[in-house]
Design a protein around this motif. Sequence first.
Motif, mmCIF file in Angstrom:
data_model
loop_
_atom_site.group_PDB
_atom_site.id
_atom_site.type_symbol
_atom_site.label_atom_id
_atom_site.label_comp_id
_atom_site.label_asym_id
_atom_site.label_seq_id
_atom_site.Cartn_x
_atom_site.Cartn_y
_atom_site.Cartn_z
ATOM 1 N N MET A 44 5.765 -32.987 -55.184
ATOM 2 C CA MET A 44 3.944 -33.540 -55.774
ATOM 3 C C MET A 44 4.212 -34.305 -56.859
ATOM 4 S SD MET A 44 1.584 -29.869 -57.089
ATOM 5 C CE MET A 44 2.182 -29.336 -55.279
ATOM 6 N N HIS A 45 2.972 -35.283 -57.197
ATOM 7 C CA HIS A 45 2.345 -36.099 -59.102
ATOM 8 C C HIS A 45 3.162 -35.196 -60.309
ATOM 9 C CE1 HIS A 45 1.303 -38.755 -61.887
ATOM 10 N NE2 HIS A 45 1.347 -39.762 -61.095
ATOM 11 N N PHE A 46 3.292 -35.824 -60.993
ATOM 12 C CA PHE A 46 3.861 -34.628 -61.988
ATOM 13 C C PHE A 46 2.265 -33.995 -62.987
ATOM 14 C CE2 PHE A 46 2.930 -37.976 -65.700
ATOM 15 C CZ PHE A 46 2.757 -39.111 -65.350
ATOM 16 N N LEU A 47 1.018 -35.066 -62.493
ATOM 17 C CA LEU A 47 0.386 -34.300 -62.867
ATOM 18 C C LEU A 47 -0.371 -33.462 -62.552
ATOM 19 C CD1 LEU A 47 -1.433 -38.248 -64.277
ATOM 20 C CD2 LEU A 47 -0.056 -36.462 -65.696
ATOM 21 N N LYS A 48 -0.008 -33.562 -60.851
ATOM 22 C CA LYS A 48 -1.288 -32.913 -60.499
ATOM 23 C C LYS A 48 0.053 -31.047 -60.718
ATOM 24 C CE LYS A 48 -1.988 -31.546 -55.380
ATOM 25 N NZ LYS A 48 -2.046 -31.825 -54.063
ATOM 26 N N GLN A 49 0.779 -31.290 -61.387
ATOM 27 C CA GLN A 49 2.063 -30.054 -61.203
ATOM 28 C C GLN A 49 1.716 -29.507 -62.366
ATOM 29 O OE1 GLN A 49 6.292 -31.255 -61.302
ATOM 30 N NE2 GLN A 49 5.953 -31.849 -59.746
ATOM 31 N N LYS A 50 1.024 -29.833 -63.821
ATOM 32 C CA LYS A 50 1.240 -29.687 -65.442
ATOM 33 C C LYS A 50 -0.824 -28.977 -64.416
ATOM 34 C CE LYS A 50 3.242 -33.046 -68.230
ATOM 35 N NZ LYS A 50 2.753 -34.026 -68.974
ATOM 36 N N ILE A 51 -0.897 -29.377 -63.685
ATOM 37 C CA ILE A 51 -2.423 -29.343 -63.219
ATOM 38 C C ILE A 51 -2.885 -28.022 -62.964
ATOM 39 C CG2 ILE A 51 -4.902 -28.702 -62.472
ATOM 40 C CD1 ILE A 51 -4.475 -32.753 -62.906
ATOM 41 N N MET A 52 -1.736 -27.540 -61.756
ATOM 42 C CA MET A 52 -1.417 -26.602 -61.285
ATOM 43 C C MET A 52 -0.880 -25.314 -61.817
ATOM 44 S SD MET A 52 -2.337 -26.697 -57.987
ATOM 45 C CE MET A 52 -1.415 -25.915 -57.342
ATOM 46 N N ALA A 53 0.178 -25.753 -62.781
ATOM 47 C CA ALA A 53 0.524 -24.541 -63.910
ATOM 48 C C ALA A 53 -0.109 -23.976 -64.439
ATOM 49 C CB ALA A 53 1.931 -25.024 -64.328
ATOM 50 N N VAL A 54 -1.364 -24.914 -65.231
ATOM 51 C CA VAL A 54 -2.662 -24.545 -66.207
ATOM 52 C C VAL A 54 -3.581 -23.539 -65.421
ATOM 53 C CG1 VAL A 54 -3.932 -25.654 -67.688
ATOM 54 C CG2 VAL A 54 -1.945 -26.156 -67.711
ATOM 55 N N THR A 55 -4.175 -24.159 -64.613
ATOM 56 C CA THR A 55 -4.654 -23.204 -63.522
ATOM 57 C C THR A 55 -4.207 -22.543 -62.809
ATOM 58 O OG1 THR A 55 -4.423 -25.286 -61.687
ATOM 59 C CG2 THR A 55 -6.384 -25.711 -63.643
ATOM 60 N N GLU A 56 -2.733 -21.894 -63.100
ATOM 61 C CA GLU A 56 -2.833 -20.777 -62.066
ATOM 62 C C GLU A 56 -3.309 -19.379 -62.879
ATOM 63 O OE1 GLU A 56 1.908 -18.405 -61.259
ATOM 64 O OE2 GLU A 56 1.568 -19.969 -62.298
#
Length: 265
Positions: A44-56
């Motif tokens: 997974m792209h690191f930007l998507k990882q950050k978005i998934m972690a914030v929106t968990e």
Amino acid sequence: MDILPLCKMAATLCGKFLLRQGWLPLAHCVRHGSKAVTRHRKPMHFLKQKIMAVTEYIPPKPLPSQRRVAPRVKPNLEENGLFVLLKKEVAAMFQECKMITVVHNSAMTAEDMLLLRHRLRKHGLTIRFFPNVVMRAYLAGSQYSNLEPLFIGQTVLIVSKEPKVKEMLQTLRSTPQMVLMGARIENALLSQQGLLSYSKLPSLATVQGQVVSGLTLQTSQTAAMLQRHPAQLSALLQQYLKQKAEEAAPGATEGGPKAEATAAV
């Protein structure tokens, strides 16, 4: 020149002739194709990882139940007549008895308790029962307050006017339901290990005999040492007088005749 048609033709001819005779070909031409692997997951792209972690999604903590039962508050015990009477009996027991042992009763039957009482009574030991509330109330204001944590559950007291630890341990050895917790012996608090060490000590009569024999031996040695010098002095004086008397006796006998001869001349 293409070899593939020749191979096919040779295989066909061999198959026709060999099958008729019941033989199988020694080699087969098999074509293996490449397998396409399409199940590898791409990272997974690191930007998507950050978005998934914030929106968990974080579920809220459950609220405490409103129907929770309130803790039970122990009522203050009023010192009625029976409570005061039992407390006086406990005070009298601590004054009269030199040995008070706390034992935990682990589901002992009434018949076994009766047999244990009979065995202990042979050695002058008595079993006493007091409520734990009464014992803790008495021990809280006394010098034996360290015994208060032992009175939890079914407790039994083994008391005697004289410390008989060895006899008590021998009797309790045959009853594993009675667990020894601690004791008070002659204003001293002892644990289970302390009671075992106390039981190995000699009796009071033996210690008194050893002390008397030791004192007698010391006094006899002192008297002998005091009498030794005067006796030696008197023996030396007697020997000196004897020697003086032996030296004076020959001179007196020899001097008598000489004096008479001189006088005659």
